[in-house]
Scaffold this motif. Structure first.
Motif, PDB file in Angstrom:
ATOM      1  N   GLU A  34       0.832  -1.201   0.000  1.00  0.00           N
ATOM      2  CA  GLU A  34       0.000   0.000   0.000  1.00  0.00           C
ATOM      3  C   GLU A  34       0.872   1.259   0.000  1.00  0.00           C
ATOM      4  OE1 GLU A  34      -3.221  -0.130  -0.352  1.00  0.00           O
ATOM      5  OE2 GLU A  34      -3.238  -2.321  -0.285  1.00  0.00           O
ATOM      6  N   GLU A  35       0.231   2.406  -0.235  1.00  0.00           N
ATOM      7  CA  GLU A  35       0.969   3.671  -0.294  1.00  0.00           C
ATOM      8  C   GLU A  35       1.257   4.235   1.089  1.00  0.00           C
ATOM      9  OE1 GLU A  35       2.320   4.935  -2.897  1.00  0.00           O
ATOM     10  OE2 GLU A  35       1.469   3.456  -4.279  1.00  0.00           O
ATOM     11  N   GLY A 231       4.129   1.194  -1.640  1.00  0.00           N
ATOM     12  CA  GLY A 231       3.598   0.920  -2.973  1.00  0.00           C
ATOM     13  C   GLY A 231       4.401  -0.143  -3.699  1.00  0.00           C
ATOM     14  N   GLN A 254       6.792  -1.662  -8.306  1.00  0.00           N
ATOM     15  CA  GLN A 254       6.630  -0.355  -7.669  1.00  0.00           C
ATOM     16  C   GLN A 254       6.560   0.718  -8.747  1.00  0.00           C
ATOM     17  OE1 GLN A 254       9.919   0.963  -5.197  1.00  0.00           O
ATOM     18  NE2 GLN A 254       8.516   2.036  -3.810  1.00  0.00           N
ATOM     19  N   ASN A 255       5.516   1.528  -8.695  1.00  0.00           N
ATOM     20  CA  ASN A 255       5.310   2.580  -9.699  1.00  0.00           C
ATOM     21  C   ASN A 255       5.299   2.023 -11.122  1.00  0.00           C
ATOM     22  OD1 ASN A 255       5.294   4.577  -7.653  1.00  0.00           O
ATOM     23  ND2 ASN A 255       7.541   4.699  -7.712  1.00  0.00           N
TER      24      ASN A 255
END
Length: 300
Positions: A34-35, A231, A254-255
């Protein structure tokens, strides 16, 4: 030699583990899908109100209070008054929960038959079954359905977020199991095992923080700093060289980009069903065992 430890999962367990490793000087990377870190712990402050999206309090055990002092959060700690009553909802009405054996005997929450079973429990001797017993099976056998329905089930669901029909008595309440095995009675066991006057501190207090439980997880994440990667959804955990070198490779997204890190050890601090998928390529028996762990639904 790379001596890094990877911790997968940024809930309270993963954060506490990563923080202790960091304190010990062990290079650590925390990967959280999660962020924000915190897992099920979350606090929302809006329009002058504070709302917990998950747990609303915690028991102030010695180890947890030590951690809170280390983090400098003691000034923000709130402790509930242990003398305040607690209630359950029955037939649309709030009913006060009896918090002592004496209160059980006079409580309108329980019928005469149930109160007699509690009062006379110390006069009887029982033996637990040879097979493992659930919390619900134990309470029904010893005290009847009302104690289970109005006292034990609300407590178990609130503390363990579990189903008393499936929760192991020996795992959740080992002292109750031991008292019956050793003394044949829960009340006799409790009285004989009671610490000497002034020797114990009683039950840990219920606690929170002035600005919600997320203060704890946010502070832990801030202490870890760049060691935390938010993330970052872990895709696979594999061994390198058939694990002859004792190292692991963790691939994550990630991203929108795939990345990986190597580690000498991996700590998986995720729900069991997530851990099952992550360990499938390393140990099929472990993955099967993890996939069989049941979770009870909880709504806030």
């Amino acid at each position: 030699m790379n001596r890094q430890v990877a911790v997968i999962g940024g809930g309270i367990s993963g954060l506490a583990c990563a923080y202790r490793l960091w304190q010990l000087g062990v290079p650590v990377t925390l990967l959280e899908a999660e962020e924000t870190a915190g897992g099920l712990i979350g606090t929302v402050q809006q329009d002058g109100f504070l709302f917990e999206t998950g747990p609303q309090s915690f028991q102030g055990t010695d180890s947890l209070l030590d951690l809170i002092r280390e983090l400098g959060l003691e000034v923000d700690l709130c402790q509930a008054d242990p003398r305040l009553p607690r209630f359950v909802l029955r037939n649309g009405r709030l009913e006060k929960i009896p918090m002592s054996p004496q209160a059980v005997l006079t409580s309108s929450l329980l019928g005469v038959g149930t109160r007699w079973r509690v009062a006379s429990e110390a006069l009887r001797t029982t033996k637990p079954p040879t097979e493992e017993e659930s919390v619900a099976q134990f309470v029904r056998r010893k005290f009847g359905h009302e104690i289970l329905e109005y006292l034990v089930a609300p407590f178990v669901s609130g503390v363990y977020a579990g189903d008393p029909e499936k929760l192991s008595l020996r795992a959740a309440f080992p002292s109750l199991d031991e008292w019956e095995r050793s003394y044949g009675s829960i009340l006799r066991g409790a009285m004989k095992s009671r610490p000497a006057k002034g020797a114990g501190q009683g039950h840990p207090p219920l606690c929170s923080f002035h600005h919600g439980l997320a203060m704890l997880t946010r502070t832990l994440a801030a202490k870890l700093g760049e060691s935390t990667r938010l993330g970052a959804r872990v895709d696979t955990v594999t061994t390198t060289d058939g694990n002859a070198s004792g190292r692991y490779q963790i691939r994550f997204t990630q991203n929108g980009r795939t990345d990986s890190i190597d580690a000498m050890a991996v700590v998986i601090a995720t729900p069991a069903y997530v851990a099952s998928n992550l360990t499938a390529g390393i140990s099929a028996p472990l993955a099967r065992a993890l996939s069989g762990i049941a979770y009870a639904g909880v709504a806030v």
